[in-house]
Motif scaffolding. Structure first.
Motif, mmCIF file in Angstrom:
data_model
loop_
_atom_site.group_PDB
_atom_site.id
_atom_site.type_symbol
_atom_site.label_atom_id
_atom_site.label_comp_id
_atom_site.label_asym_id
_atom_site.label_seq_id
_atom_site.Cartn_x
_atom_site.Cartn_y
_atom_site.Cartn_z
ATOM 1 N N LYS A 115 0.884 -1.242 0.146
ATOM 2 C CA LYS A 115 0.155 -0.096 0.111
ATOM 3 C C LYS A 115 0.800 1.271 -0.056
ATOM 4 C CE LYS A 115 -3.930 0.211 0.894
ATOM 5 N NZ LYS A 115 -5.333 0.490 -0.187
ATOM 6 N N GLY A 116 1.943 1.359 0.668
ATOM 7 C CA GLY A 116 2.904 2.468 0.731
ATOM 8 C C GLY A 116 2.308 3.131 1.743
ATOM 9 N N PRO A 117 2.964 4.166 2.592
ATOM 10 C CA PRO A 117 2.769 4.898 3.636
ATOM 11 C C PRO A 117 1.306 5.825 3.726
ATOM 12 C CG PRO A 117 4.255 6.169 2.602
ATOM 13 C CD PRO A 117 3.973 4.912 1.837
ATOM 14 N N GLU A 118 0.669 5.878 2.453
ATOM 15 C CA GLU A 118 -0.439 7.068 2.638
ATOM 16 C C GLU A 118 -1.370 6.199 3.241
ATOM 17 O OE1 GLU A 118 -1.574 9.258 -0.770
ATOM 18 O OE2 GLU A 118 0.666 9.715 -1.406
ATOM 19 N N ASN A 119 -2.509 6.789 3.780
ATOM 20 C CA ASN A 119 -3.790 6.439 4.452
ATOM 21 C C ASN A 119 -3.281 5.175 5.539
ATOM 22 O OD1 ASN A 119 -5.260 8.046 2.820
ATOM 23 N ND2 ASN A 119 -4.854 6.663 1.077
ATOM 24 N N ILE A 120 -2.175 5.148 5.956
ATOM 25 C CA ILE A 120 -1.990 4.211 7.202
ATOM 26 C C ILE A 120 -1.541 4.985 8.315
ATOM 27 C CG2 ILE A 120 -0.483 2.265 7.964
ATOM 28 C CD1 ILE A 120 -0.440 1.417 4.896
ATOM 29 N N TYR A 121 -2.162 5.107 9.435
ATOM 30 C CA TYR A 121 -2.195 5.813 10.394
ATOM 31 C C TYR A 121 -1.819 4.870 11.550
ATOM 32 C CZ TYR A 121 -3.878 9.529 7.503
ATOM 33 O OH TYR A 121 -4.106 10.230 6.527
ATOM 34 N N ILE A 122 -0.598 5.055 12.286
ATOM 35 C CA ILE A 122 0.158 4.259 13.110
ATOM 36 C C ILE A 122 0.008 4.946 14.669
ATOM 37 C CG2 ILE A 122 1.928 2.446 13.958
ATOM 38 C CD1 ILE A 122 2.652 2.148 11.326
ATOM 39 N N ARG A 123 -0.626 4.411 15.584
ATOM 40 C CA ARG A 123 -0.681 4.858 16.799
ATOM 41 C C ARG A 123 0.237 4.232 17.826
ATOM 42 N NH1 ARG A 123 -5.827 5.396 19.161
ATOM 43 N NH2 ARG A 123 -5.301 7.694 19.404
ATOM 44 N N ILE A 124 1.043 4.588 18.728
ATOM 45 C CA ILE A 124 2.102 4.359 19.563
ATOM 46 C C ILE A 124 1.673 4.830 20.868
ATOM 47 C CG2 ILE A 124 4.558 4.117 20.279
ATOM 48 C CD1 ILE A 124 5.269 4.399 17.511
ATOM 49 N N PRO A 125 1.129 4.112 21.766
ATOM 50 C CA PRO A 125 0.853 4.582 23.126
ATOM 51 C C PRO A 125 1.841 4.656 24.226
ATOM 52 C CG PRO A 125 0.023 2.281 22.755
ATOM 53 C CD PRO A 125 0.740 2.618 21.698
ATOM 54 N N SER A 126 1.683 5.628 24.938
ATOM 55 C CA SER A 126 2.507 5.472 26.142
ATOM 56 C C SER A 126 1.792 4.273 27.071
ATOM 57 C CB SER A 126 2.650 6.932 26.823
ATOM 58 O OG SER A 126 2.885 7.046 28.396
ATOM 59 N N ILE A 127 2.206 3.550 27.615
ATOM 60 C CA ILE A 127 1.728 2.431 28.406
ATOM 61 C C ILE A 127 2.290 2.504 29.933
ATOM 62 C CG2 ILE A 127 0.570 0.089 28.523
ATOM 63 C CD1 ILE A 127 1.710 -0.106 25.660
#
Ligand code: SF4
Length: 202
Positions: A158-170
């Motif tokens: 897909k490539g990076p567009e339209n992919i949203y990655i979330r990294i939480p502080s846990i």
């Protein structure tokens, strides 16, 4: 698909436009701070509404005008939405290209399921927890090898567009330094839409 809840008229929270969130039952992970734990218990399956893709489409089409006018559509969440890859694929065949389809996922699913949805999903919202396997396992009870394999597949297909990655502080599981490492790891893979945030712990 066992549907836990349907939430209409969401704006901007699940991608562009007006969206309806469809939450399904079931998740392979056991995150310590999961806010959906109660809904995800096996006994809650009896409270779910079992819907075919066509039944869901018929229920959601009341908002067709909103979806089309705003480039919105349906967000599949959970639980783990991609446990139901066949359902999402069938739903796309029924709704056509007019609606935007977003999936909220941990990507801790089989690569077969991912390959099934790649042609039909417009946008991904991925919570990767932490890229460090030890932290990941301590927090979710599972390893993250499948997540990393699927991230490689997704960037390639897909490539990076339209992919949203979330990294939480846990809290009690990762540090700012761990989060910075996850960001670096993902950037090196080619991802660019990366957001850090904190879990709300009740
Ligand atoms: S991935 Fe999400 S739904 Fe599944 S256990 Fe973790 S927080 Fe809960």
């Amino acid at each position: 698909m066992p549907v836990v809840g349907i939430n209409r008229h969401r704006i901007v929270t699940d991608g562009t436009g007006v969206t309806t969130l469809v939450a399904s039952h079931g998740c392979p992970l056991d995150c310590k701070y999961c806010i959906n734990k109660e809904y995800l218990k096996p006994e809650m399956l009896v409270a779910c509404e079992y819907m075919s893709a066509e039944q869901l489409y018929n229920k959601l089409k009341i908002d067709d005008l909103y979806f089309v006018a705003t480039n919105g559509g349906v967000a599949f969440g959970g639980g783990e939405s991609l446990l139901y890859a066949d359902f999402i694929k069938e739903f796309r065949e029924i709704c056509g290209k007019r609606w935007r389809i977003v999936v909220e996922t941990s990507l801790n699913i089989s690569c077969e399921n991912l390959y099934k949805v790649i042609p039909v999903v417009d946008e991904y919202s991925i919570d990767i927890k932490d890229i460090n396997p030890e932290i990941y396992e301590a927090y979710t009870g599972k390893g993250n090898a499948r997540v990393i394999d699927n991230l490689k597949i997704l960037i390639k297909e897909k490539g990076p567009e339209n992919i949203y990655i979330r990294i939480p502080s846990i809290k009690n599981y990762n540090t700012d330094r761990d989060m910075a490492y996850s960001v670096k790891f993902l950037k090196e893979m080619g991802y660019s839409n990366i957001e850090t945030f904190s879990y709300i712990i009740k």
